[in-house]
Design an enzyme around this catalytic site. Structure first.
Site, PDB file in Angstrom:
ATOM      1  N   ASN A 213       0.842  -1.196   0.000  1.00  0.00           N
ATOM      2  CA  ASN A 213       0.000   0.000   0.000  1.00  0.00           C
ATOM      3  C   ASN A 213       0.876   1.244   0.000  1.00  0.00           C
ATOM      4  OD1 ASN A 213       0.459   0.925   2.854  1.00  0.00           O
ATOM      5  ND2 ASN A 213      -0.325  -1.142   3.246  1.00  0.00           N
ATOM      6  N   ASP A 282      -4.515  -6.033   5.553  1.00  0.00           N
ATOM      7  CA  ASP A 282      -5.531  -6.811   6.260  1.00  0.00           C
ATOM      8  C   ASP A 282      -5.518  -8.273   5.832  1.00  0.00           C
ATOM      9  OD1 ASP A 282      -6.539  -4.766   7.856  1.00  0.00           O
ATOM     10  OD2 ASP A 282      -7.654  -3.931   6.158  1.00  0.00           O
ATOM     11  N   LYS A 292       7.421 -17.845 -10.223  1.00  0.00           N
ATOM     12  CA  LYS A 292       6.650 -16.772 -10.844  1.00  0.00           C
ATOM     13  C   LYS A 292       5.454 -17.348 -11.603  1.00  0.00           C
ATOM     14  CE  LYS A 292       7.002 -13.008 -14.103  1.00  0.00           C
ATOM     15  NZ  LYS A 292       7.774 -12.355 -15.144  1.00  0.00           N
ATOM     16  N   PRO A 310      -2.826 -11.392  10.976  1.00  0.00           N
ATOM     17  CA  PRO A 310      -3.020 -11.128  12.410  1.00  0.00           C
ATOM     18  C   PRO A 310      -3.094  -9.623  12.636  1.00  0.00           C
ATOM     19  CG  PRO A 310      -0.734 -11.735  11.948  1.00  0.00           C
ATOM     20  CD  PRO A 310      -1.504 -11.958  10.678  1.00  0.00           C
ATOM     21  N   ASP A 311      -3.878  -9.209  13.615  1.00  0.00           N
ATOM     22  CA  ASP A 311      -3.913  -7.795  13.999  1.00  0.00           C
ATOM     23  C   ASP A 311      -2.819  -7.591  15.057  1.00  0.00           C
ATOM     24  OD1 ASP A 311      -4.460  -5.315  15.299  1.00  0.00           O
ATOM     25  OD2 ASP A 311      -6.458  -5.346  14.391  1.00  0.00           O
ATOM     26  N   ILE A 312      -1.731  -6.984  14.639  1.00  0.00           N
ATOM     27  CA  ILE A 312      -0.545  -6.877  15.508  1.00  0.00           C
ATOM     28  C   ILE A 312      -0.864  -6.048  16.751  1.00  0.00           C
ATOM     29  CG2 ILE A 312       1.864  -6.106  15.623  1.00  0.00           C
ATOM     30  CD1 ILE A 312       1.917  -6.565  12.520  1.00  0.00           C
ATOM     31  N   PHE A 338      -3.128   3.766  15.678  1.00  0.00           N
ATOM     32  CA  PHE A 338      -3.455   4.833  14.733  1.00  0.00           C
ATOM     33  C   PHE A 338      -4.698   4.435  13.952  1.00  0.00           C
ATOM     34  CE2 PHE A 338      -0.489   8.397  13.919  1.00  0.00           C
ATOM     35  CZ  PHE A 338       0.331   8.205  15.013  1.00  0.00           C
ATOM     36  N   LYS A 356      -9.974  -2.049  19.629  1.00  0.00           N
ATOM     37  CA  LYS A 356      -8.590  -2.554  19.722  1.00  0.00           C
ATOM     38  C   LYS A 356      -8.177  -2.767  21.179  1.00  0.00           C
ATOM     39  CE  LYS A 356      -7.300  -1.949  15.253  1.00  0.00           C
ATOM     40  NZ  LYS A 356      -6.613  -2.841  14.361  1.00  0.00           N
TER      41      LYS A 356
HETATM   42  O1  C5P Z   1      -7.871  -1.992  11.924  1.00  0.00           O
HETATM   43  P1  C5P Z   1      -7.096  -0.873  11.338  1.00  0.00           P
HETATM   44  O2  C5P Z   1      -6.129  -1.289  10.285  1.00  0.00           O
HETATM   45  O3  C5P Z   1      -7.911   0.304  10.901  1.00  0.00           O
HETATM   46  O4  C5P Z   1      -6.258  -0.323  12.593  1.00  0.00           O
HETATM   47  C1  C5P Z   1      -5.190   0.551  12.483  1.00  0.00           C
HETATM   48  C2  C5P Z   1      -4.259   0.361  13.658  1.00  0.00           C
HETATM   49  O5  C5P Z   1      -4.019  -1.012  13.925  1.00  0.00           O
HETATM   50  C3  C5P Z   1      -2.891   0.932  13.375  1.00  0.00           C
HETATM   51  O6  C5P Z   1      -2.322   1.311  14.604  1.00  0.00           O
HETATM   52  C4  C5P Z   1      -2.157  -0.256  12.745  1.00  0.00           C
HETATM   53  O7  C5P Z   1      -0.741  -0.131  12.868  1.00  0.00           O
HETATM   54  C5  C5P Z   1      -2.693  -1.401  13.566  1.00  0.00           C
HETATM   55  N1  C5P Z   1      -2.802  -2.679  12.842  1.00  0.00           N
HETATM   56  C6  C5P Z   1      -1.994  -3.744  13.201  1.00  0.00           C
HETATM   57  N2  C5P Z   1      -2.123  -4.955  12.553  1.00  0.00           N
HETATM   58  C7  C5P Z   1      -3.064  -5.121  11.604  1.00  0.00           C
HETATM   59  C8  C5P Z   1      -3.889  -4.061  11.231  1.00  0.00           C
HETATM   60  C9  C5P Z   1      -3.741  -2.846  11.870  1.00  0.00           C
HETATM   61  O8  C5P Z   1      -1.118  -3.578  14.067  1.00  0.00           O
HETATM   62  N3  C5P Z   1      -3.164  -6.289  11.001  1.00  0.00           N
END
Ligand code: C5P
Length: 412
Positions: A213, A282, A292, A310-312, A338, A356
């Site tokens: 992105n 995401d 390739k 995973p959502d870090i 953020f 979160k």
């Molecule tokens: O859910 P969203 O992407 O809108 O949330 C943004 C926040 O979550 C940011 O702080 C981003 O660095 C963190 N994030 C993360 N891992 C993900 C998605 C978002 O740490 N997979």
């Protein structure tokens, strides 16, 4: 920016070929808003003329302790009393030895000895041949100078004027400038380990293609710099961006969200603050191809399927340490997220803070900030909402760091 506005720096030059870099340093300090008074030793004048330094600093250069231009004939007193800092760049091995012994047979060393030690910091930027730098005498002198209250700005490594390669080069003017700016910032995060994620992630489709992105990483890099300036140890886990690493920051390069998670989990162990600015993908392709993917001429397009990453931030916030850090007190990890929104910033950011499970969430309008050098922020926490008006990302980062310091102030 004018990060040194109102600061008066006495720039001392001693004998060394790195004097040529001092000319550019002088300009850089002035460009950042400082006034600069140059003082040179006799040896420094062998390398660069006082005329050049006077032209660049727009002030007469001082070189002699007998300078009759001063009505009281005490330039060592007058010059040191006016200074917010004395910066010796380049600082030769000989001058270090002199400072160490408190010898004062020329204006610059006399002025360093005569400075009010609690009010006028002494910063030194050594420059010498690698053997001279590595010599036990030099290293011993350095340790003692620091014990006596001097701040060492470090040395660079690489090709030296003598033809040898190694440690001992004077840092580049812009590196020294960054260090001097950092020196003057309040040390509100001293004792903290701050972990920052920044930039995009890259999710491979095959060995040559992937999904990423437009995140530039600039906000996260500015936060890492501001946290370092505030006295914290900083680890910056960065996705693929080509930005320069801020001085004094440990950078861990990663590609995918999974790599980023692994690095974050490792470095979060002893961190006290985690600031997640990365634009993490995401989803990632479910099965990245080993080779390739080729077009076969049939017009058929590959079918990609995705799995969620995973959502870090949420993973860390919901960990044992993350939960303990919710109040900003105790031994936990204080997590800051953020939210890049395109509308309804306040409502969306409020919802995101709760979903979160983080004590602090920073909202910004994504399309208005991507790739830019400035931004405007809304900082939401238990205590309420703070609005940071449009400013450079570094200025905003410093304010955000101050908010984190306030929220965790009994922790370090
Ligand atoms: O859910 P969203 O992407 O809108 O949330 C943004 C926040 O979550 C940011 O702080 C981003 O660095 C963190 N994030 C993360 N891992 C993900 C998605 C978002 O740490 N997979």
């Amino acid at each position: 920016m004018n990060d040194l506005a109102g600061k008066h720096i006495v720039l001392g030059l001693t004998g060394g070929i790195a004097c040529y870099k001092a000319a550019e340093l002088c300009r850089a300090l002035i460009k950042e808003g400082a006034t600069v008074q140059v003082v040179m030793t006799e040896a420094a004048e062998q390398f660069i003329t006082p005329v050049s330094m006077q032209a660049l600093s727009n002030r007469p250069v001082y070189g002699s302790q007998w300078d009759a231009r001063e009505p009281n004939n005490m330039p060592h007193i007058n010059l040191s009393r006016e200074a917010d800092a004395i910066l010796i760049a380049p600082c030769s091995a000989d001058f270090m030895a002199k400072l160490l012994h408190g010898r004062s047979d020329d204006l610059l060393s006399l002025m360093c000895l005569a400075r009010p030690i609690d009010k006028v910091p002494l910063l030194i930027a050594p420059a010498m041949n690698r053997e001279m730098w590595a010599h036990p005498a030099t290293q011993r002198n350095l340790t003692q100078l620091q014990a006596d209250g001097a701040t060492l700005l470090g040395v660079g490594s690489g090709f030296q004027a003598c033809g040898e390669t190694g440690d001992g080069r004077m840092l580049e003017p812009l590196e020294l400038l960054e260090d001097v700016i950092a020196f003057f910032q309040p040390k509100v995060l001293a004792g903290h380990h701050v972990l920052v994620t920044a930039g995009p992630t890259y999710e491979a489709i095959d060995p040559v293609r992937g999904i990423t992105n437009l995140s530039s990483g600039k906000m996260g890099f500015a936060i890492a710099r501001a946290a370092h300036e505030a006295g914290a140890r900083v680890t910056l886990v960065a996705g693929p961006v080509s930005l320069a690493t801020p001085r004094g920051v440990t950078r861990i390069n990663v590609k995918s969200a999974q790599n980023m998670l692994e690095a974050v989990v490792e470095y979060a162990r002893d961190a006290s603050v985690f600031i997640a600015t990365a634009a993490v993908a995401d989803w990632r392709p479910a099965n990245a191809a080993d080779q390739k993917i080729k077009k076969d001429g049939s017009g058929k397009t590959p079918q990609l399927s995705f799995v969620e990453n995973p959502d870090i931030l949420a993973t860390l916030a919901q960990s044992e340490r993350g939960k303990r850090g919710l109040t900003g007190q105790g031994e936990g990890l204080f997590c800051v997220g953020f939210a890049a929104e395109s509308e309804n910033l306040l409502a969306n950011a409020q919802t995101k803070r709760l979903s979160k499970g983080v004590p602090m969430l920073v909202g910004n309008i994504g399309p208005a900030t991507f790739g830019q050098d400035d931004n405007a922020l809304l900082v939401l926490s238990e205590q309420g909402v703070q609005e940071f008006e449009r400013a450079s990302k570094l200025e905003l980062a410093r304010k955000l760091v101050a908010s984190c310091a306030y929220a965790t102030k009994d922790k370090a």
